[in-house]
Design a protein around this motif. Structure first.
Motif, PDB file in Angstrom:
ATOM      1  N   ALA A   6       0.795  -1.221   0.000  1.00  0.00           N
ATOM      2  CA  ALA A   6       0.000   0.000   0.000  1.00  0.00           C
ATOM      3  C   ALA A   6       0.830   1.275   0.000  1.00  0.00           C
ATOM      4  O   ALA A   6       0.326   2.333   0.349  1.00  0.00           O
ATOM      5  CB  ALA A   6      -0.934  -0.013   1.207  1.00  0.00           C
ATOM      6  N   CYS A   7       2.108   1.183  -0.372  1.00  0.00           N
ATOM      7  CA  CYS A   7       2.952   2.379  -0.481  1.00  0.00           C
ATOM      8  C   CYS A   7       3.121   2.721  -1.953  1.00  0.00           C
ATOM      9  O   CYS A   7       3.379   1.848  -2.773  1.00  0.00           O
ATOM     10  CB  CYS A   7       4.328   2.138   0.133  1.00  0.00           C
ATOM     11  N   LEU A   8       3.006   3.994  -2.264  1.00  0.00           N
ATOM     12  CA  LEU A   8       3.197   4.429  -3.643  1.00  0.00           C
ATOM     13  C   LEU A   8       4.677   4.595  -3.988  1.00  0.00           C
ATOM     14  O   LEU A   8       5.059   4.539  -5.140  1.00  0.00           O
ATOM     15  CB  LEU A   8       2.461   5.738  -3.891  1.00  0.00           C
ATOM     16  N   GLU A   9       5.499   4.844  -2.993  1.00  0.00           N
ATOM     17  CA  GLU A   9       6.943   4.995  -3.175  1.00  0.00           C
ATOM     18  C   GLU A   9       7.633   4.203  -2.068  1.00  0.00           C
ATOM     19  O   GLU A   9       7.052   3.966  -1.012  1.00  0.00           O
ATOM     20  CB  GLU A   9       7.337   6.466  -3.105  1.00  0.00           C
ATOM     21  N   PRO A  10       8.880   3.789  -2.283  1.00  0.00           N
ATOM     22  CA  PRO A  10       9.557   2.957  -1.285  1.00  0.00           C
ATOM     23  C   PRO A  10       9.934   3.682   0.002  1.00  0.00           C
ATOM     24  O   PRO A  10      10.148   3.047   1.021  1.00  0.00           O
ATOM     25  CB  PRO A  10      10.799   2.455  -2.018  1.00  0.00           C
ATOM     26  N   SER A  11       9.987   4.995   0.004  1.00  0.00           N
ATOM     27  CA  SER A  11      10.347   5.725   1.217  1.00  0.00           C
ATOM     28  C   SER A  11       9.167   5.750   2.187  1.00  0.00           C
ATOM     29  O   SER A  11       8.056   5.351   1.843  1.00  0.00           O
ATOM     30  CB  SER A  11      10.783   7.145   0.870  1.00  0.00           C
ATOM     31  N   THR A  12       9.408   6.246   3.398  1.00  0.00           N
ATOM     32  CA  THR A  12       8.350   6.250   4.415  1.00  0.00           C
ATOM     33  C   THR A  12       7.153   7.083   3.957  1.00  0.00           C
ATOM     34  O   THR A  12       7.321   8.185   3.437  1.00  0.00           O
ATOM     35  CB  THR A  12       8.871   6.754   5.776  1.00  0.00           C
ATOM     36  N   PRO A  13       5.945   6.548   4.130  1.00  0.00           N
ATOM     37  CA  PRO A  13       4.744   7.284   3.730  1.00  0.00           C
ATOM     38  C   PRO A  13       4.291   8.305   4.772  1.00  0.00           C
ATOM     39  O   PRO A  13       3.290   8.972   4.589  1.00  0.00           O
ATOM     40  CB  PRO A  13       3.707   6.170   3.565  1.00  0.00           C
ATOM     41  N   ILE A  14       5.037   8.434   5.870  1.00  0.00           N
ATOM     42  CA  ILE A  14       4.638   9.314   6.963  1.00  0.00           C
ATOM     43  C   ILE A  14       5.438  10.615   6.906  1.00  0.00           C
ATOM     44  O   ILE A  14       6.661  10.598   6.867  1.00  0.00           O
ATOM     45  CB  ILE A  14       4.818   8.619   8.321  1.00  0.00           C
ATOM     46  N   VAL A  15       4.720  11.732   6.909  1.00  0.00           N
ATOM     47  CA  VAL A  15       5.336  13.052   6.840  1.00  0.00           C
ATOM     48  C   VAL A  15       5.572  13.609   8.238  1.00  0.00           C
ATOM     49  O   VAL A  15       6.593  14.232   8.507  1.00  0.00           O
ATOM     50  CB  VAL A  15       4.430  14.019   6.035  1.00  0.00           C
ATOM     51  N   ALA A  45      -3.176   7.181   3.099  1.00  0.00           N
ATOM     52  CA  ALA A  45      -3.984   7.353   4.317  1.00  0.00           C
ATOM     53  C   ALA A  45      -5.212   6.444   4.260  1.00  0.00           C
ATOM     54  O   ALA A  45      -5.564   5.797   5.246  1.00  0.00           O
ATOM     55  CB  ALA A  45      -4.403   8.810   4.477  1.00  0.00           C
ATOM     56  N   ALA A  46      -5.856   6.376   3.098  1.00  0.00           N
ATOM     57  CA  ALA A  46      -7.034   5.507   2.937  1.00  0.00           C
ATOM     58  C   ALA A  46      -6.658   4.046   3.136  1.00  0.00           C
ATOM     59  O   ALA A  46      -7.414   3.267   3.720  1.00  0.00           O
ATOM     60  CB  ALA A  46      -7.664   5.726   1.569  1.00  0.00           C
ATOM     61  N   CYS A  47      -5.478   3.655   2.662  1.00  0.00           N
ATOM     62  CA  CYS A  47      -5.010   2.275   2.856  1.00  0.00           C
ATOM     63  C   CYS A  47      -4.756   1.990   4.331  1.00  0.00           C
ATOM     64  O   CYS A  47      -5.057   0.904   4.821  1.00  0.00           O
ATOM     65  CB  CYS A  47      -3.740   2.016   2.058  1.00  0.00           C
ATOM     66  N   LEU A  48      -4.210   2.965   5.049  1.00  0.00           N
ATOM     67  CA  LEU A  48      -3.941   2.765   6.476  1.00  0.00           C
ATOM     68  C   LEU A  48      -5.241   2.496   7.226  1.00  0.00           C
ATOM     69  O   LEU A  48      -5.283   1.654   8.125  1.00  0.00           O
ATOM     70  CB  LEU A  48      -3.209   3.974   7.065  1.00  0.00           C
ATOM     71  N   LEU A  49      -6.324   3.154   6.834  1.00  0.00           N
ATOM     72  CA  LEU A  49      -7.619   2.918   7.475  1.00  0.00           C
ATOM     73  C   LEU A  49      -8.067   1.469   7.316  1.00  0.00           C
ATOM     74  O   LEU A  49      -8.732   0.914   8.194  1.00  0.00           O
ATOM     75  CB  LEU A  49      -8.680   3.856   6.898  1.00  0.00           C
ATOM     76  N   LEU A  50      -7.697   0.843   6.205  1.00  0.00           N
ATOM     77  CA  LEU A  50      -8.064  -0.556   5.964  1.00  0.00           C
ATOM     78  C   LEU A  50      -7.305  -1.522   6.874  1.00  0.00           C
ATOM     79  O   LEU A  50      -7.687  -2.677   7.012  1.00  0.00           O
ATOM     80  CB  LEU A  50      -7.789  -0.931   4.502  1.00  0.00           C
ATOM     81  N   LEU A  51      -6.236  -1.039   7.499  1.00  0.00           N
ATOM     82  CA  LEU A  51      -5.409  -1.889   8.361  1.00  0.00           C
ATOM     83  C   LEU A  51      -5.763  -1.719   9.834  1.00  0.00           C
ATOM     84  O   LEU A  51      -4.992  -2.085  10.720  1.00  0.00           O
ATOM     85  CB  LEU A  51      -3.924  -1.583   8.103  1.00  0.00           C
ATOM     86  N   PHE A  86      -7.280   2.885  13.661  1.00  0.00           N
ATOM     87  CA  PHE A  86      -6.996   3.907  12.661  1.00  0.00           C
ATOM     88  C   PHE A  86      -8.323   4.531  12.262  1.00  0.00           C
ATOM     89  O   PHE A  86      -9.228   3.830  11.807  1.00  0.00           O
ATOM     90  CB  PHE A  86      -6.312   3.310  11.425  1.00  0.00           C
ATOM     91  N   ARG A  87      -8.444   5.845  12.429  1.00  0.00           N
ATOM     92  CA  ARG A  87      -9.689   6.549  12.130  1.00  0.00           C
ATOM     93  C   ARG A  87      -9.372   7.884  11.446  1.00  0.00           C
ATOM     94  O   ARG A  87      -8.298   8.437  11.601  1.00  0.00           O
ATOM     95  CB  ARG A  87     -10.482   6.872  13.412  1.00  0.00           C
ATOM     96  N   ARG A  88     -10.353   8.412  10.722  1.00  0.00           N
ATOM     97  CA  ARG A  88     -10.254   9.768  10.194  1.00  0.00           C
ATOM     98  C   ARG A  88     -10.320  10.739  11.365  1.00  0.00           C
ATOM     99  O   ARG A  88     -10.988  10.472  12.378  1.00  0.00           O
ATOM    100  CB  ARG A  88     -11.412  10.071   9.243  1.00  0.00           C
ATOM    101  N   CYS A  89      -9.673  11.882  11.231  1.00  0.00           N
ATOM    102  CA  CYS A  89      -9.719  12.917  12.268  1.00  0.00           C
ATOM    103  C   CYS A  89     -11.053  13.644  12.213  1.00  0.00           C
ATOM    104  O   CYS A  89     -11.756  13.596  11.205  1.00  0.00           O
ATOM    105  CB  CYS A  89      -8.572  13.897  12.069  1.00  0.00           C
ATOM    106  N   GLN A  90     -11.382  14.323  13.291  1.00  0.00           N
ATOM    107  CA  GLN A  90     -12.670  15.015  13.367  1.00  0.00           C
ATOM    108  C   GLN A  90     -12.812  16.124  12.335  1.00  0.00           C
ATOM    109  O   GLN A  90     -13.918  16.450  11.916  1.00  0.00           O
ATOM    110  CB  GLN A  90     -12.880  15.591  14.763  1.00  0.00           C
ATOM    111  N   ASP A  91     -11.686  16.724  11.899  1.00  0.00           N
ATOM    112  CA  ASP A  91     -11.769  17.815  10.934  1.00  0.00           C
ATOM    113  C   ASP A  91     -11.918  17.326   9.488  1.00  0.00           C
ATOM    114  O   ASP A  91     -12.013  18.116   8.565  1.00  0.00           O
ATOM    115  CB  ASP A  91     -10.579  18.766  11.055  1.00  0.00           C
ATOM    116  N   TYR A  92     -11.990  16.014   9.288  1.00  0.00           N
ATOM    117  CA  TYR A  92     -12.162  15.464   7.943  1.00  0.00           C
ATOM    118  C   TYR A  92     -13.616  15.588   7.524  1.00  0.00           C
ATOM    119  O   TYR A  92     -14.526  15.193   8.237  1.00  0.00           O
ATOM    120  CB  TYR A  92     -11.741  13.991   7.911  1.00  0.00           C
ATOM    121  N   ASN A  93     -13.843  16.141   6.349  1.00  0.00           N
ATOM    122  CA  ASN A  93     -15.180  16.289   5.785  1.00  0.00           C
ATOM    123  C   ASN A  93     -15.144  15.659   4.399  1.00  0.00           C
ATOM    124  O   ASN A  93     -14.540  16.215   3.480  1.00  0.00           O
ATOM    125  CB  ASN A  93     -15.570  17.766   5.712  1.00  0.00           C
TER     126      ASN A  93
END
Length: 166
Positions: free
Chosen positions: A58-67, A88-94, A106-113
């Motif tokens: 579920a990574c698009l690039e080999p480096s860390t997906p976390i900023v 991020a959507a893939c992480l929710l599936l895990l 793993f959940r969406r944050c409250q500010d997600y609309n």
């Protein structure tokens, strides 16, 4: 391996440019991570989630997906800013992954609309979570669903199962 699942879900080779996190899509890239061990460090969490997403394809690039990671040790949760909305959507599936003896949420944050979120550039692949040993913490409502609260943090799944089976 890092793009395998996305390539399959999107019909072949991916042709998106380099992934550059943008401020306008922060709400769709920010994920709440609950159920952390009180001894978990930022680096532990980044390493674990990065390897989990890589193993799941579920990574698009080999480096860390976390900023970025913001930890709240006393409350045992963190906010993880992902590199892309797709990752991020893939992480929710895990959801339900076990880390340091705890099942993570793993959940969406409250500010997600969802209605204001930018559209995903790629289809999200179906990940084989059972292959990774994941049991989701989300359970559909039914007559067999039971909520049990107030469980001491030091109890593990086996202790709770043993009490409920009595």
């Amino acid at each position: 391996m890092h793009r395998r699942a996305f390539e399959k879900a999107n019909g072949g080779e991916l042709t998106i440019g380099p992934i550059v996190p943008e401020p306008f899509d922060l709400a769709s890239r920010k994920i709440y991570v609950g159920g952390l061990n009180h001894k978990c460090s930022d680096n532990d969490l980044v390493t674990f989630i990065s390897s989990l997403l890589l193993r799941a394809g579920a990574c698009l690039e080999p480096s860390t997906p976390i900023v970025n990671v913001t930890m709240y040790h006393q409350k045992r949760f963190a906010f993880v800013e992902m590199r892309s909305s797709e990752e991020a959507a893939c992480l929710l599936l895990l959801d339900g992954t076990t880390f340091q003896g705890n099942h993570l949420r793993f959940r969406r944050c409250q500010d997600y609309n969802e209605s204001k979120a930018p559209p995903l550039r790629l289809k999200i692949p179906a990940l084989n979570t059972s292959e990774l040993g994941i049991v989701s913490t989300k359970v559909a409502d039914s007559t067999n669903k039971l909520y049990v609260g107030g469980i001491p943090k030091e109890w593990n799944d086996e202790i709770v199962k043993g009490i409920l089976e009595q």
